[in-house]
Design a protein around this motif. Structure first.
Motif, PDB file in Angstrom:
ATOM      1  N   ALA A  73       1.408  -1.088   0.016  1.00  0.00           N
ATOM      2  CA  ALA A  73      -0.304   0.144  -0.155  1.00  0.00           C
ATOM      3  C   ALA A  73       0.596   1.187   0.226  1.00  0.00           C
ATOM      4  O   ALA A  73       0.419   1.763  -0.935  1.00  0.00           O
ATOM      5  CB  ALA A  73      -0.671   0.076   1.248  1.00  0.00           C
ATOM      6  N   ASP A  74       2.071   1.526   0.995  1.00  0.00           N
ATOM      7  CA  ASP A  74       2.991   2.227   0.891  1.00  0.00           C
ATOM      8  C   ASP A  74       3.562   2.426  -0.576  1.00  0.00           C
ATOM      9  O   ASP A  74       3.606   3.549  -1.069  1.00  0.00           O
ATOM     10  CB  ASP A  74       3.887   2.315   1.703  1.00  0.00           C
ATOM     11  N   ALA A  75       4.134   1.857  -1.180  1.00  0.00           N
ATOM     12  CA  ALA A  75       4.745   1.770  -2.502  1.00  0.00           C
ATOM     13  C   ALA A  75       3.835   2.269  -2.948  1.00  0.00           C
ATOM     14  O   ALA A  75       4.266   3.365  -4.210  1.00  0.00           O
ATOM     15  CB  ALA A  75       4.950   0.759  -2.541  1.00  0.00           C
ATOM     16  N   ALA A  76       2.289   1.852  -3.952  1.00  0.00           N
ATOM     17  CA  ALA A  76       1.205   2.323  -4.744  1.00  0.00           C
ATOM     18  C   ALA A  76       1.025   3.559  -4.237  1.00  0.00           C
ATOM     19  O   ALA A  76       1.297   4.816  -5.177  1.00  0.00           O
ATOM     20  CB  ALA A  76       0.760   1.427  -4.263  1.00  0.00           C
ATOM     21  N   ALA A  77       1.139   3.961  -2.619  1.00  0.00           N
ATOM     22  CA  ALA A  77       0.725   5.414  -2.118  1.00  0.00           C
ATOM     23  C   ALA A  77       1.846   6.294  -2.655  1.00  0.00           C
ATOM     24  O   ALA A  77       2.029   7.753  -3.067  1.00  0.00           O
ATOM     25  CB  ALA A  77       0.695   5.641  -1.034  1.00  0.00           C
ATOM     26  N   LYS A  78       2.700   5.780  -2.804  1.00  0.00           N
ATOM     27  CA  LYS A  78       4.024   6.331  -3.226  1.00  0.00           C
ATOM     28  C   LYS A  78       4.458   7.188  -4.694  1.00  0.00           C
ATOM     29  O   LYS A  78       4.649   8.159  -5.230  1.00  0.00           O
ATOM     30  CB  LYS A  78       5.826   6.093  -2.469  1.00  0.00           C
ATOM     31  N   ALA A  79       4.091   5.472  -4.773  1.00  0.00           N
ATOM     32  CA  ALA A  79       3.996   5.774  -6.826  1.00  0.00           C
ATOM     33  C   ALA A  79       3.059   6.875  -7.033  1.00  0.00           C
ATOM     34  O   ALA A  79       3.557   7.337  -8.482  1.00  0.00           O
ATOM     35  CB  ALA A  79       3.232   4.407  -7.379  1.00  0.00           C
ATOM     36  N   ALA A  80       1.785   6.633  -6.731  1.00  0.00           N
ATOM     37  CA  ALA A  80       0.995   7.259  -7.056  1.00  0.00           C
ATOM     38  C   ALA A  80       1.287   9.259  -7.125  1.00  0.00           C
ATOM     39  O   ALA A  80       1.022   9.906  -7.641  1.00  0.00           O
ATOM     40  CB  ALA A  80      -0.798   7.140  -6.067  1.00  0.00           C
ATOM     41  N   ALA A  81       1.877   9.815  -5.739  1.00  0.00           N
ATOM     42  CA  ALA A  81       2.531  10.536  -5.199  1.00  0.00           C
ATOM     43  C   ALA A  81       3.475  11.417  -6.534  1.00  0.00           C
ATOM     44  O   ALA A  81       3.285  12.299  -6.898  1.00  0.00           O
ATOM     45  CB  ALA A  81       3.048  10.765  -3.988  1.00  0.00           C
ATOM     46  N   GLU A  82       4.353  10.277  -6.820  1.00  0.00           N
ATOM     47  CA  GLU A  82       5.628  10.037  -7.691  1.00  0.00           C
ATOM     48  C   GLU A  82       4.951  10.605  -9.134  1.00  0.00           C
ATOM     49  O   GLU A  82       5.330  12.031  -9.346  1.00  0.00           O
ATOM     50  CB  GLU A  82       6.930   9.601  -7.974  1.00  0.00           C
ATOM     51  N   GLN A  83       3.520  10.376  -9.713  1.00  0.00           N
ATOM     52  CA  GLN A  83       2.930  10.274 -10.785  1.00  0.00           C
ATOM     53  C   GLN A  83       2.645  11.414 -11.070  1.00  0.00           C
ATOM     54  O   GLN A  83       2.575  12.504 -11.228  1.00  0.00           O
ATOM     55  CB  GLN A  83       2.142   9.525 -11.086  1.00  0.00           C
ATOM     56  N   LYS A  84       1.665  11.432  -9.987  1.00  0.00           N
ATOM     57  CA  LYS A  84       0.807  13.664  -9.888  1.00  0.00           C
ATOM     58  C   LYS A  84       1.925  14.358  -9.963  1.00  0.00           C
ATOM     59  O   LYS A  84       2.336  15.434 -10.645  1.00  0.00           O
ATOM     60  CB  LYS A  84       0.306  13.779  -8.334  1.00  0.00           C
ATOM     61  N   ALA A  85       3.245  14.106  -8.991  1.00  0.00           N
ATOM     62  CA  ALA A  85       4.648  15.076  -9.347  1.00  0.00           C
ATOM     63  C   ALA A  85       5.155  15.088 -10.387  1.00  0.00           C
ATOM     64  O   ALA A  85       5.046  16.216 -10.935  1.00  0.00           O
ATOM     65  CB  ALA A  85       6.035  14.760  -7.953  1.00  0.00           C
ATOM     66  N   ALA A  86       4.927  14.252 -11.214  1.00  0.00           N
ATOM     67  CA  ALA A  86       5.785  14.667 -12.542  1.00  0.00           C
ATOM     68  C   ALA A  86       4.632  14.902 -13.638  1.00  0.00           C
ATOM     69  O   ALA A  86       5.190  15.876 -13.974  1.00  0.00           O
ATOM     70  CB  ALA A  86       6.365  12.778 -13.493  1.00  0.00           C
ATOM     71  N   GLU A  87       3.346  14.521 -13.075  1.00  0.00           N
ATOM     72  CA  GLU A  87       2.920  15.341 -14.120  1.00  0.00           C
ATOM     73  C   GLU A  87       2.672  16.684 -13.739  1.00  0.00           C
ATOM     74  O   GLU A  87       2.498  17.253 -14.538  1.00  0.00           O
ATOM     75  CB  GLU A  87       0.794  14.402 -14.157  1.00  0.00           C
ATOM     76  N   GLU A  88       2.089  17.588 -12.579  1.00  0.00           N
ATOM     77  CA  GLU A  88       2.379  18.773 -12.348  1.00  0.00           C
ATOM     78  C   GLU A  88       3.384  19.455 -12.570  1.00  0.00           C
ATOM     79  O   GLU A  88       3.960  20.520 -13.335  1.00  0.00           O
ATOM     80  CB  GLU A  88       2.148  18.290 -10.769  1.00  0.00           C
ATOM     81  N   ALA A  89       4.610  18.709 -12.790  1.00  0.00           N
ATOM     82  CA  ALA A  89       5.541  19.187 -13.298  1.00  0.00           C
ATOM     83  C   ALA A  89       5.773  19.494 -14.209  1.00  0.00           C
ATOM     84  O   ALA A  89       6.909  20.709 -15.504  1.00  0.00           O
ATOM     85  CB  ALA A  89       7.867  17.961 -12.776  1.00  0.00           C
ATOM     86  N   ALA A  90       5.509  18.314 -15.349  1.00  0.00           N
ATOM     87  CA  ALA A  90       5.330  18.772 -17.234  1.00  0.00           C
ATOM     88  C   ALA A  90       4.563  19.566 -17.483  1.00  0.00           C
ATOM     89  O   ALA A  90       4.265  20.034 -18.368  1.00  0.00           O
ATOM     90  CB  ALA A  90       4.946  17.088 -17.075  1.00  0.00           C
ATOM     91  N   ARG A  91       3.149  19.891 -16.610  1.00  0.00           N
ATOM     92  CA  ARG A  91       2.318  20.255 -16.691  1.00  0.00           C
ATOM     93  C   ARG A  91       2.985  21.833 -16.832  1.00  0.00           C
ATOM     94  O   ARG A  91       2.637  23.122 -16.961  1.00  0.00           O
ATOM     95  CB  ARG A  91       1.425  20.358 -16.034  1.00  0.00           C
ATOM     96  N   GLN A  92       4.044  21.924 -15.649  1.00  0.00           N
ATOM     97  CA  GLN A  92       4.497  23.494 -15.191  1.00  0.00           C
ATOM     98  C   GLN A  92       5.288  23.904 -16.393  1.00  0.00           C
ATOM     99  O   GLN A  92       5.581  24.774 -16.438  1.00  0.00           O
ATOM    100  CB  GLN A  92       5.404  23.511 -14.129  1.00  0.00           C
ATOM    101  N   GLN A  93       6.303  22.764 -17.029  1.00  0.00           N
ATOM    102  CA  GLN A  93       7.133  22.883 -17.849  1.00  0.00           C
ATOM    103  C   GLN A  93       6.747  23.258 -19.235  1.00  0.00           C
ATOM    104  O   GLN A  93       7.538  24.273 -19.584  1.00  0.00           O
ATOM    105  CB  GLN A  93       7.724  21.565 -17.684  1.00  0.00           C
ATOM    106  N   ALA A  94       5.520  22.356 -19.787  1.00  0.00           N
ATOM    107  CA  ALA A  94       4.946  23.476 -20.998  1.00  0.00           C
ATOM    108  C   ALA A  94       4.321  24.243 -20.761  1.00  0.00           C
ATOM    109  O   ALA A  94       4.514  24.911 -21.875  1.00  0.00           O
ATOM    110  CB  ALA A  94       3.547  21.831 -20.984  1.00  0.00           C
ATOM    111  N   ALA A  95       3.907  24.967 -19.241  1.00  0.00           N
ATOM    112  CA  ALA A  95       3.393  26.572 -19.411  1.00  0.00           C
ATOM    113  C   ALA A  95       4.448  27.749 -19.435  1.00  0.00           C
ATOM    114  O   ALA A  95       4.447  28.132 -20.438  1.00  0.00           O
ATOM    115  CB  ALA A  95       2.935  25.970 -18.267  1.00  0.00           C
TER     116      ALA A  95
END
Length: 246
Positions: A73-95
């Motif tokens: 469960a911790d690994a899944a939560a960590k992976a989800a958080a990392e994916q969300k952070a990566a998506e946010e970073a990609a959005r900011q970079q695109a902007a």
């Protein structure tokens, strides 16, 4: 692993107590009394009761499973958080990239507009200068006294200026076809002017300010042009014969 039966444990415990009581009764000398029989089938349920080591093993296994599930469960939560952070970073970079592109386009547009404005300013200045030059030249030309000559005298002037008779004949062939020896001849479509139909006529100003009214000035310019471009009036005549212009 043998499952623990709670009901079996209870029954086994009760049966064990009964069996022990019967044994004790017999030992105390109650020979005349009927003893209770041991429920062997029920007693066998004691075999299902795990020992202390087995119970510990079961507990350890349950703990390990719980730990594994928590880790998953911790690994899944960590992976989800990392994916969300990566998506946010990609959005900011695109902007940021879009903003940089828009800024670059705006800068290019501003530079283009500034260059167009500067080119227009230079063109306007050049046009104004040309207008001034034409006005000044027109003033000089208008001040030049007109020359009254006949076609025959114009040809005589040309013969004297050209000098060589063969070259004069070539020069004469061109002038005859271009203007008919009329030093005021003007081509209405192109604006070419004079004996040799200079285009534009203002070119002949290099030979004299009175180029518009003086055939001698036109002849001098025409001979100079033929010499510089074709080597001689005869060279110019050869070209004219091949192309009908020179």
């Amino acid at each position: 692993m043998t499952r623990i039966s709670v009901r079996g444990v209870a029954v086994a415990s009760a049966t064990a107590v009964t069996a022990v009581g019967a044994v004790v009764g017999m030992a105390s000398g109650s020979e005349g009394k009927t003893t209770q029989t041991v429920d062997v089938a029920g007693a066998t349920l004691l075999a299902e009761v795990p020992s202390g080591a087995q119970a510990q093993t079961i507990s350890d296994n349950i703990g390990q499973q719980a730990s594994a599930q928590q880790a998953s469960a911790d690994a899944a939560a960590k992976a989800a958080a990392e994916q969300k952070a990566a998506e946010e970073a990609a959005r900011q970079q695109a902007a940021a990239d879009a903003q940089a592109k828009a800024d670059a386009q705006a800068k290019a547009d501003a530079e283009k507009a500034a260059k167009a404005a500067d080119d227009k300013r230079k063109a306007d200045e050049a046009a104004a200068n040309r207008s001034k030059s034409r006005s000044a030249m027109s003033a000089v030309e208008d001040s030049a006294p007109p020359v009254s000559v006949s076609p025959g005298s114009v040809q005589d002037l040309a013969r004297q200026i050209v000098g060589n008779d063969a070259q004069f004949q070539c020069f004469s062939q061109i002038v005859k076809r271009e203007s008919g020896w009329d030093y005021t001849a003007t081509n209405k479509s192109s604006g070419a002017y004079g004996l040799v139909q200079a285009l534009p006529g203002t070119k002949m100003a290099s030979a004299g300010a009175d180029w518009r009214t003086n055939p001698a000035t036109q002849i001098k310019w025409g001979v100079g042009y033929m010499n510089s471009r074709y080597g001689s009036p005869c060279g110019a005549w050869s070209f004219w014969q091949a192309h009908n212009w020179y």
